[in-house]
Design a protein around this motif. Structure first.
Motif, PDB file in Angstrom:
ATOM      1  N   SER A  28      -1.119   1.792  -3.328  1.00  0.00           N
ATOM      2  CA  SER A  28      -0.156   1.128  -4.207  1.00  0.00           C
ATOM      3  C   SER A  28      -0.016   1.901  -5.513  1.00  0.00           C
ATOM      4  O   SER A  28       1.090   2.102  -6.016  1.00  0.00           O
ATOM      5  CB  SER A  28      -0.612  -0.293  -4.524  1.00  0.00           C
ATOM      6  OG  SER A  28      -0.640  -1.068  -3.360  1.00  0.00           O
ATOM      7  N   ASP A  61       5.791  -1.462  -0.504  1.00  0.00           N
ATOM      8  CA  ASP A  61       4.337  -1.641  -0.659  1.00  0.00           C
ATOM      9  C   ASP A  61       3.900  -2.828   0.193  1.00  0.00           C
ATOM     10  O   ASP A  61       3.995  -3.976  -0.234  1.00  0.00           O
ATOM     11  CB  ASP A  61       3.986  -1.858  -2.139  1.00  0.00           C
ATOM     12  CG  ASP A  61       2.484  -1.785  -2.382  1.00  0.00           C
ATOM     13  OD1 ASP A  61       1.740  -1.605  -1.396  1.00  0.00           O
ATOM     14  OD2 ASP A  61       2.069  -1.918  -3.546  1.00  0.00           O
ATOM     15  N   GLU A  62       3.395  -2.530   1.363  1.00  0.00           N
ATOM     16  CA  GLU A  62       2.947  -3.548   2.320  1.00  0.00           C
ATOM     17  C   GLU A  62       3.958  -4.688   2.447  1.00  0.00           C
ATOM     18  O   GLU A  62       3.645  -5.840   2.162  1.00  0.00           O
ATOM     19  CB  GLU A  62       1.579  -4.106   1.909  1.00  0.00           C
ATOM     20  CG  GLU A  62       0.517  -3.013   1.814  1.00  0.00           C
ATOM     21  CD  GLU A  62      -0.894  -3.579   1.823  1.00  0.00           C
ATOM     22  OE1 GLU A  62      -1.126  -4.591   2.498  1.00  0.00           O
ATOM     23  OE2 GLU A  62      -1.750  -2.991   1.147  1.00  0.00           O
TER      24      GLU A  62
HETATM   25 MG    MG Z   1      -2.022  -2.039  -2.237  1.00  0.00          MG
END
Ligand code: MG
Ligand code: ADP
Lengths: 251, 740
Positions: free
Chosen positions: A51, A171-172
């Motif tokens: 991240s 991000d995910e």
């Molecule tokens: Mg992360």
């Protein structure tokens, strides 16, 4: 000059990037290039700095040292305004982060209209098209609280896309979703990829990475441990950490 | 919310009905009650044997409504029997009756007299020489004023003249009397005193003889005189034809009424706490007005062992109200207002004995000796041209109707600070402020060519207003004291004053007013509802503007603090904001209001509404800023991140994403803040603003009625707050639509 010509297709170049919080080093001397139309899956154990890496690319975090070039120009240059960079690199969050006080339609059209990229009418038209594309045309006037997680993430992707960015960072994007909703979001992302959008996706969905991505990065121990095609990474891992990681994921 | 509102309505209604019930409770009508002369028939009535009342009472009512007469040798015994309920009334002469009532607050005298008659002395037939001498001397006493002086001392209670025997040797002049008949003849200490006694001393002196008093039973006096045992009988003898047969009557001494004395409604249990004289004040609950000299004197009274339990009120009318309701035992106040209050409240009376004597003067700030000189010169002029006396007659003597009105209507202002709840010096009449000191100020303003502006503020704030320059002069019945001289200058003396003691009489409140009459009195009469209306208007203006100012300040402060927290900007501004929050939240609103009025704007002639708006706005801003800041911090940081990731400026994200959500988060707390702001404006009376609460207070000071003004003020506040709550509840519901 010759380098510029050589890197004609390079969109983002990360040079000697280091990031630390206080004494704690998160990323160490990262060097990597992304090309236009790349769909890059970023995998790695939790807390390894995926991240952090992504967030530096659109300046939500500031690198400790090193440089990031976008279309050959440094985005860390003091003369470059941060908002202008961010407008060019979209971001989709794990927690969707839709504006709670706006409807789905308003969420999508707000930034392009506010930044003067589109008129209000154009913005509304574009937002409706995008909602159509993510299959939520009938939810235009719903507030985020009235939408399911999957629907919210689809709106969030449409919101990022509405800016006509050069790349979108994910991000995910499916980690906060109930399993039955993961598919609908991945489908939208696949469509985007097929349209040629440059995408960097932090994900734990190995199926998606193998199928859609043309390149996979494995982050570990503060560096990019392995960088290759999905086939190289998944079928023929070299690094022991990667092997362990893939074994752990399979279980 | 609606449920809550309903509960409050019910509670209010209960409170209201309880008040009405208490207000209306009637004393149980006693079967044997004597309320007028015609009630006397068939009642047990006490008389003194031989007194004319005995004769009249025995003849009263024919065969069908005869009085059941009980005869006592001593009046005191009859009075005792009445107090114990053994008899229903006592018939006796008016002066002794007044005396007995003073001693026994559980008794009262009916207004209606039983019989009217005259008193005279008695002298034996055949002693016409003495009779002539007596009548001559009596005439001389009338001519030289000695008789009037004695009357003043004993009957009117306004004098202190006494006559003592001068001749101490020689032949005796024997006086027969029954010294149980105040104020004509009675025992005081080990002496016999009274009007007729001193008259006899004077007579004896004129005759060069030494008076000898024989104190015998009343029915024996005439016998003693006619048998020659005594030269003269003086014992409150009523002139009757019957008596004339056995003795000679002198010329008339005084007129007399036989009156009916009955028990009043005062309960014996209340007697323990009663005040009859200054010396009774120790350990009693005594009301005073804050800042009045009575407060100072009362606090110092009685040393350590016999301290007065002083209760301090901002308004005299409140102290009087408390006295009426039996919450306190006496009120110490200046004599003129006391007279006025007694006029308004027949159930109260003023004790003859003064608590303290002093003088009144106006107050002017130190350093303004020019104005002081002008004041004193004008005052002197008013004395010389008679204007002052005319005002005195109108307001104090009650014998005039002169009024002085301001003539100058344009130009510079002369600001008068006063507390217009102090009749007859300054008080509200209709929608105007009138009174002796007010008209004096008009005269002064005219002489100075300025327009008088009256600021009606709390009494304890007047001197401050003057010394801080908010007002030019203060006239509010100020007693000259050394303490006060330190902070302001006094003008020349205006009037003399006595601090007197106001207490309850035994009398019952006159006929209960009906609900409608009370309503009339409190709202309709003299357009009194206008006080409420004006107060409401001011309360709304203050609350609304202060709320807007509070939001503005609160928003700015919250911005500074949030910006500082998010990206470390505005270090100094943040520090100032934190200091502001600490000070405002750490001190009472009331003190802030006073500081802003008396210190911050001390020398500026500023509109009081503006002062209140600023004070309440600044106060509210502190609370609003913390509410908004909390609301902002409660917004998910992901919202800001998402906005920035789209290339929006921080400011844009705040304005369009964060603040709307923060507003919704803060709405319930903001509503509470505004509700308390509205209610807090009720302290505006302290800077002399007629807000809703003070509007009710003014009515209360005019009608001496607590229930109607207070309950109606409460209802108005309640309606405002309930209305506001309902609106906000609707808004909240509308904002909720973007939630599930
Ligand atoms: Mg992360
Ligand atoms: N603002 C921050 N301050 C200090 N440490 C942080 C901060 N953000 C992330 N970290 C730390 O950096 C490391 C990498 O975090 P992150 O990039 O979120 O990991 P990943 O996304 O790979 O799970 C973690 O150990 C995390 O605790």
């Amino acid at each position: 000059m010759s380098e510029n010509v050589q890197n004609k297709n390079v969109m983002i170049e990360v040079k000697n990037l280091c990031k630390s919080y206080g004494d704690k080093t998160i990323l160490k001397d990262i060097n990597v290039k992304f090309h236009k139309g790349d769909v890059v899956a970023i995998i790695g154990p939790s807390g390894c700095g995926k991240s952090t890496f992504l967030r530096q690319l659109n300046l939500l975090e500031k690198p400790t040292s090193g440089d990031i070039l976008l279309d050959g120009k440094s985005i860390l240059d003091k003369k470059v305004s941060k908002p202008s960079i961010r407008a060019r690199v979209g971001m989709v969050f794990q927690q969707f982060n839709l504006f709670k006080n706006m409807t789905a339609l308003e969420n999508i059209m707000f930034a392009p209209v506010k930044l003067g990229l589109l008129s209000k009418a154009e913005g509304e038209k574009r937002a409706k098209e995008l909602l159509e594309r993510v299959g939520l045309a009938d939810r235009a006037d719903h507030y985020p609280a009235q939408l399911s997680g999957g629907q919210q993430q689809r709106v969030a992707i449409a919101r990022a896309a509405a800016m006509n960015p050069e790349a979108i960072l994910f991000d995910e994007p499916t980690s906060a979703l109930d399993p039955e909703m993961v598919g609908e979001v991945l489908k939208i992302m696949r469509d985007l990829a097929n349209d040629g959008m440059t995408m960097l996706v932090v994900t734990h969905e190995m199926g998606f990475a193998r199928e859609v991505a043309n390149r996979v990065l494995f982050f570990a121990d503060q560096v990019i441990k392995e960088d290759g095609t999905p086939a190289e990474i998944f079928d023929n891992p070299k690094d022991q950490r990667l092997k362990d990681f893939l074994a752990a994921i399979k279980k | 919310m609606i449920h809550n509102a309903f509960k409050m309505v019910v509670a209010l209604a209960l409170a209201l009905s309880a008040t009405v019930l208490v207000g209306c409770n009637e004393n149980d009508p006693l079967a044997n009650r004597v309320n007028k002369v015609s009630d006397l028939g068939k009642k047990k009535v006490g008389v003194q044997i031989g007194n004319t009342a005995d004769i009249y009472a025995s003849e009263y009512g024919g065969d069908t409504a005869k009085i059941d007469v009980e005869r006592y040798t001593k009046l005191a015994d009859a009075v005792q029997a009445l107090k114990q309920g053994k008899i229903d009334a006592v018939l006796l002469d008016d002066q002794p009756a007044i005396y007995f009532v003073k001693q026994n607050p559980t008794l009262r005298v009916l207004d209606e007299a039983f019989v009217e008659e005259t008193y005279a002395g008695v002298i034996a037939k055949g002693n016409e020489g003495l009779l002539d001498t007596f009548n001559l001397v009596l005439k001389e006493m009338h001519d030289n004023g000695i008789f009037d002086s004695l009357m003043n001392t004993y009957i009117n209670g306004t004098g202190e003249y006494h006559y003592a025997q001068k001749v101490t040797e020689g032949e005796k002049l024997v006086l027969a009397t029954n010294a149980q008949f105040p104020p004509y003849e009675y025992h005081e200490g080990d002496k016999i005193v009274g009007l007729e006694i001193e008259l006899a001393y004077y007579l004896a002196d004129k005759m060069g003889r030494v008076l000898e008093i024989q104190d015998i039973e009343f029915d024996a006096v005439i016998n003693a005189v006619s048998s020659g045992k005594a030269d003269l009988g003086l014992s409150g003898f009523t002139v009757t034809e019957e008596r004339k047969k056995s003795i000679n009557f002198t010329d008339k001494l005084v007129d007399n009424k036989v009156v009916v004395m009955v028990r009043s409604d005062i309960k014996p249990s209340e007697l323990d706490n009663k005040v009859f004289a200054v010396s009774d004040l120790g350990k009693k609950k005594v009301g005073v007005q804050i800042g009045n000299t009575a407060d100072i004197y009362a606090s110092e009274y009685g040393g350590d062992t016999n301290k007065i339990d002083v209760e301090r009120y901002t308004k005299l009318a409140d102290a009087v109200q408390a006295l009426k309701q039996g919450k306190i035992d006496a009120v110490l106040l200046d004599d003129q207002p006391a007279i006025y209050f007694v006029k308004q409240n027949p159930t109260l009376r003023v004790l003859d004995e003064a608590f303290v004597e002093e003088t009144y003067a106006g107050v002017i700030a130190k350093g303004r000796e020019g104005l002081l000189d002008t004041f004193n010169v004008v005052l002197k002029e008013m004395h010389e041209n008679g204007t002052f006396d005319s005002l005195m007659n109108t307001y104090i003597g009650g014998s005039g109707s002169f009024h002085y009105a301001q003539k100058v209507t344009e130009g510079e202002k002369l600001v008068l600070a006063t507390n217009a709840q102090f009749p007859p010096y300054e008080y509200h009449e209709g929608d105007k402020i009138v009174g002796l000191e007010i008209e004096l100020a008009y005269y002064l303003a005219d002489k100075m060519g300025r327009v008088l502006e009256i600021q009606d503020i709390e009494f304890d704030a007047v001197i401050n207003a003057v010394s801080s320059g908010k007002a030019d002069i203060g006239l509010s019945g100020f007693t000259v004291t050394e303490e006060r001289k330190k902070s302001i200058n006094f003008t020349d003396k205006l009037v003399d004053n006595r601090v007197v003691i106001l207490v309850r009489t035994g009398m019952k409140e006159a006929d209960q007013e009906t609900f409608v009459e009370k309503f009339q009195k409190n709202f309709i009469k003299d357009n009194r509802w206008k006080y409420i209306a004006e107060g409401l208007r001011n309360t709304l203006i203050i609350a609304l503007c202060a709320a807007l100012l509070g939001i503005l300040i609160g928003f700015l402060v919250a911005m500074v603090r949030v910006n500082h927290e998010f990206n470390g900007k505005y270090k100094i501004a943040n520090w100032i904001c934190k200091a502001y929050l600490a000070v405002i939240r750490g001190t009472p609103m009331m003190v802030q209001l006073l500081i802003i009025y008396y210190i911050v704007f001390s020398s500026v002639n500023i509109n009081k509404l503006l002062v209140a708006i600023i004070a309440f706005g600044i106060n509210s801003g502190a609370y609003v800023s913390e509410i908004i800041r909390g609301g902002i911090k409660a917004v998910d940081p992901g919202q800001i991140e998402a906005g920035r990731s789209l290339g929006l400026k921080f400011k844009t994200v705040m304005i369009h994403v964060v603040y709307p959500q923060a507003f919704k988060n803060s709405l319930p707390a903001l509503t509470n803040e505004f509700i308390s702001l509205i209610k807090e404006t009720s302290i505006c009376g302290y800077i002399g603003l007629t807000d809703l609460t003070r509007g009710g207070d003014i009515i209360r000071s005019l009608t001496y009625e607590a229930m109607f003004p207070l309950i109606s003020v409460a209802i108005v506040y309640f309606i405002i707050v309930a209305g506001l709550s309902t609106c906000v509840a609707r808004l909240e519901k509308k904002l909720k639509k973007n939630e599930r």
